[in-house]
Write an enzyme that holds these catalytic residues in place. Structure first.
Site, PDB file in Angstrom:
ATOM      1  N   CYS A   1      -2.379   7.741  13.080  1.00 29.40           N
ATOM      2  CA  CYS A   1      -1.754   8.036  14.424  1.00 29.40           C
ATOM      3  C   CYS A   1      -0.379   8.106  14.281  1.00 29.40           C
ATOM      4  CB  CYS A   1      -2.202   6.864  15.086  1.00 29.40           C
ATOM      5  SG  CYS A   1      -3.989   6.362  15.165  1.00 29.40           S
TER       6      CYS A   1
ATOM      7  N   SER B   1      -5.379  10.503  -2.426  1.00 33.26           N
ATOM      8  CA  SER B   1      -4.500  11.058  -3.581  1.00 33.26           C
ATOM      9  C   SER B   1      -4.316  10.126  -4.872  1.00 33.26           C
ATOM     10  CB  SER B   1      -3.276  11.382  -2.704  1.00 33.26           C
ATOM     11  OG  SER B   1      -2.396  10.107  -3.002  1.00 33.26           O
TER      12      SER B   1
ATOM     13  N   ASP C   1     -10.076  -2.014  13.107  1.00 31.60           N
ATOM     14  CA  ASP C   1      -8.951  -2.871  12.606  1.00 31.60           C
ATOM     15  C   ASP C   1      -7.978  -3.169  13.223  1.00 31.60           C
ATOM     16  OD1 ASP C   1      -8.104  -0.328  12.397  1.00 31.60           O
ATOM     17  OD2 ASP C   1      -7.691  -0.054  10.522  1.00 31.60           O
TER      18      ASP C   1
ATOM     19  N   GLY D   1      -1.863   3.670  10.971  1.00 34.91           N
ATOM     20  CA  GLY D   1      -2.422   3.190   9.678  1.00 34.91           C
ATOM     21  C   GLY D   1      -3.881   2.887   9.355  1.00 34.91           C
TER      22      GLY D   1
END
Length: 632
Positions: free
Chosen positions: A2, A363, A100, A76
């Site tokens: 976000c 990644s 969360d 996050g």
């Protein structure tokens, strides 16, 4: 993932105009296209743009706690939120959602600032505690998620996930910080210790800021650091088993999502390791993607294809060519500040490719910093051995003289390009590493500065911050100090900035399992020879992955995400190279010797030297200054 923004009146709780917060959030729409929200209270305003990843319909923000005593905006992911939720529920906490965000709120109410130590994830968030009239701003351990802060002329403090959020506020003053130009030319990015604009701060990685109305602003407080001061003992096999266990946990925890998930795959050790462990944990083929180049010597897509076939992934690839530089203005706009890591272009392209099929991509970033995978770290360890044998009284004059007379032979084979190594050996280890890490050393920077730049800088030297960080590092060896600097300075300033901005530009969430803090803390305790063995970096990581990956992936020469800008500046982009010396934007700040810039361009185009990195730096600086529209 976000975008967040907000305004805080610290001295007097003046009303906050919600339209101003909304305007700041609108500048961050790419970070959160799925929803938006603004809340204002007495002297506080919080705004949010949402990219839905977990609890897709049930966690709108700004979010209020169950008892309505606290409000949060959050950017996050918290990977251990389910475990934390169960722990908090045992203590009587009730929840209205399944995501969360509400867990962070409850953790704050239970533990205060200590809640950060309970969070496993990447995050930047703001919590307003109504009864205490406190604003709690926090950033994750390694700095995966950004947070910019700036005081405004009305006495308020503005904050946002990106600089463009601050730029959207009408009271924000766009004034250049001249010292940031020297930082940028030294490193290729503006480090977290500074901003291209005066008065703007970046909350450092692993820090929080606790503000209270009616009280002076305190300094940010460090809540996490990585220590290289201890050494783990044990046989290689035992350390390897522990490492694989940590890798598995890190990867699996980042595979939790309520949206399609995939991975970037370059064909190198790090991304291949992540994909191997994802394939081990997944019932379905892992979705992978890679980017190649139209210059064969730099194209590594064949290695990515090899890994894709080995693990039966759903793989796609695309090629970056010189025509992609028509998008340079869009690339510059993603970063706001000047950013000269040329691999940002292929990183953006691979993010675009991934976003066509997934919303979350894992990644391989972080392993080079944690396990000593960069050539410069390996070289530094060997240089430190030479320093330990020869005293400074001999090294300084000997290698300094040799380094000064040695030609800057960019065209020559690698072993003959010894100038940087010789000058590095003439210095102490910290100064030497700073020289090796920099794009342009102080002498090179001053060779293109005009009188105004030198006067504005006075005695300022960009390298000083890095050298001081290495001197104060909790470390036992030169390799430790180099890795500490890479984790605390290079990683958040360059690598994580690149991945955050390019992924968020296409509304893609990038996750870095190799930056799991337990993995980082484990790696920091490894003996030097478990990180570097001979000429081989990432020794233990590579040994541990031999059961998964073929040797030609593990032990081939490190390529990195290199772009062929040197060839392009000699060909179709030669006009852009020549245009730098005539740049209106660079001319307005009146820092550079235009004749020196013209000579650099011509020398590069003629093939007499490789000035591509500097030309790229100057081009990106020009584009950034054009967009910032600095105040006079």
């Amino acid at each position: 993932m976000c975008g967040i923004a907000g305004i805080f009146h610290a001295e007097t709780p003046k009303p906050v105009d919600p339209r101003r917060v909304e305007r700041m959030c609108d500048a961050l729409v790419h970070r959160g296209p799925d929803g938006a929200g603004v809340w204002t209270g007495q002297g506080i305003g919080l705004g949010h743009r949402r990219l839905s990843i977990i609890d897709l319909a049930g966690s709108p923000q700004p979010m209020h706690s169950v008892d309505d005593r606290a409000v949060i905006v959050f950017n996050g992911e918290i990977y251990n939120y389910r475990e934390l939720r169960r722990e908090l529920e045992k203590g009587g906490v009730e929840f209205n959602t399944h995501g969360d965000t509400e867990v962070i709120l409850a953790a704050w109410q239970r533990w205060g600032t200590d809640c950060l130590r309970h969070l496993d994830g990447m995050f930047a968030f703001a919590i307003w505690d109504k009864p205490k009239r406190q604003l709690f701003l926090a950033r994750d351990r390694l700095g995966v998620k950004p947070l910019f802060l700036a005081p405004l002329s009305d006495g308020s403090l503005a904050f946002a996930s990106e600089l463009k959020g601050l730029l959207a506020h009408p009271l924000f003053k766009r004034r250049l910080d001249p010292l940031a130009i020297d930082d940028y030319l030294a490193w290729g990015y503006v480090p977290d210790s500074r901003s291209i604009l005066r008065d703007v701060e970046k909350l450092p990685a692993g820090h929080y800021l606790l503000l209270e109305q009616g009280k002076p602003h305190p300094k940010p407080q460090m809540w996490w650091d990585v220590s290289f001061a201890e050494r783990r003992k044990g046989a290689e096999a035992d350390l390897s088993a522990e490492l694989v266990h940590l890798l598995r946990e890190a990867v699996q925890s980042r595979m939790v999502a309520d949206v399609p998930l995939g991975a970037f795959l370059s064909g190198g050790v790090d991304s291949s390791s992540v994909v191997a462990l994802m394939a081990e944990a997944s019932r379905e083929p892992v979705r992978t993607c890679s980017i190649g180049f139209d210059v064969e010597a730099l194209d590594e897509t064949s290695y990515a294809q090899q890994i894709a076939e080995k693990f039966n992934t759903d793989h796609r690839s695309r090629t970056v060519g010189q025509d992609d530089f028509s998008e340079i203005d869009r690339l510059a706009a993603m970063f706001d500040e000047p950013f000269a890591d040329a691999s940002a272009l292929p990183t953006w392209r691979v993010c675009q490719l991934a976003r066509e099929n997934v919303t979350v991509a894992l990644s391989g970033d972080g392993a080079d910093e944690a396990f000593a995978g960069y050539r410069r770290q390996v070289f530094h360890r060997h240089e430190e051995r030479a320093r330990s044998i020869l005293p400074q009284s001999l090294r300084g004059p000997l290698f300094g003289t040799l380094g000064n007379i040695w030609p800057k032979a960019d065209w020559a084979p690698q072993p003959l390009r010894a100038k940087t190594t010789l000058l590095s050996l003439a210095s102490d280890g910290n100064e030497g590493y700073a020289r090796g890490l920099s794009v342009l050393n102080r002498e090179q920077r001053h060779s293109i500065y005009g009188a105004n730049a030198k006067n504005a800088l006075g005695g300022y030297r960009a390298e000083s911050a890095l050298v001081s960080m290495m001197q104060a590092a909790p470390a036992r060896s030169g390799l430790d100090r180099a890795q500490y600097a890479d984790l605390k300075f290079w990683l958040p300033g360059d690598i994580l900035t690149k991945v955050d901005r390019t992924s968020m530009a296409v509304s893609l969430e990038a996750r870095e399992p190799l930056l799991d803090h337990r993995l980082i803390e484990f790696a920091a305790t490894l003996p030097d020879n478990m990180r570097v063995r001979g000429k081989q970096g990432k020794f233990l990581l590579k040994k541990s992955m031999e059961r998964y990956l073929p040797s030609d992936i593990l032990y081939r020469s490190k390529q990195g995400f290199v772009t062929p800008i040197a060839a392009w500046f000699r060909g179709p982009l030669s006009g852009a190279a020549r245009g730098i010396a005539r740049s209106t934007a660079l001319g307005q700040i009146d820092w550079f010797d235009s004749g020196a810039l013209a000579d650099l361009a011509e020398a590069h185009i003629a093939g007499r030297s490789d000035n591509s990195r500097l030309l790229w730096q100057l081009l990106m600086l020009e584009k950034s200054l054009e967009r910032l529209q600095l105040a006079g």
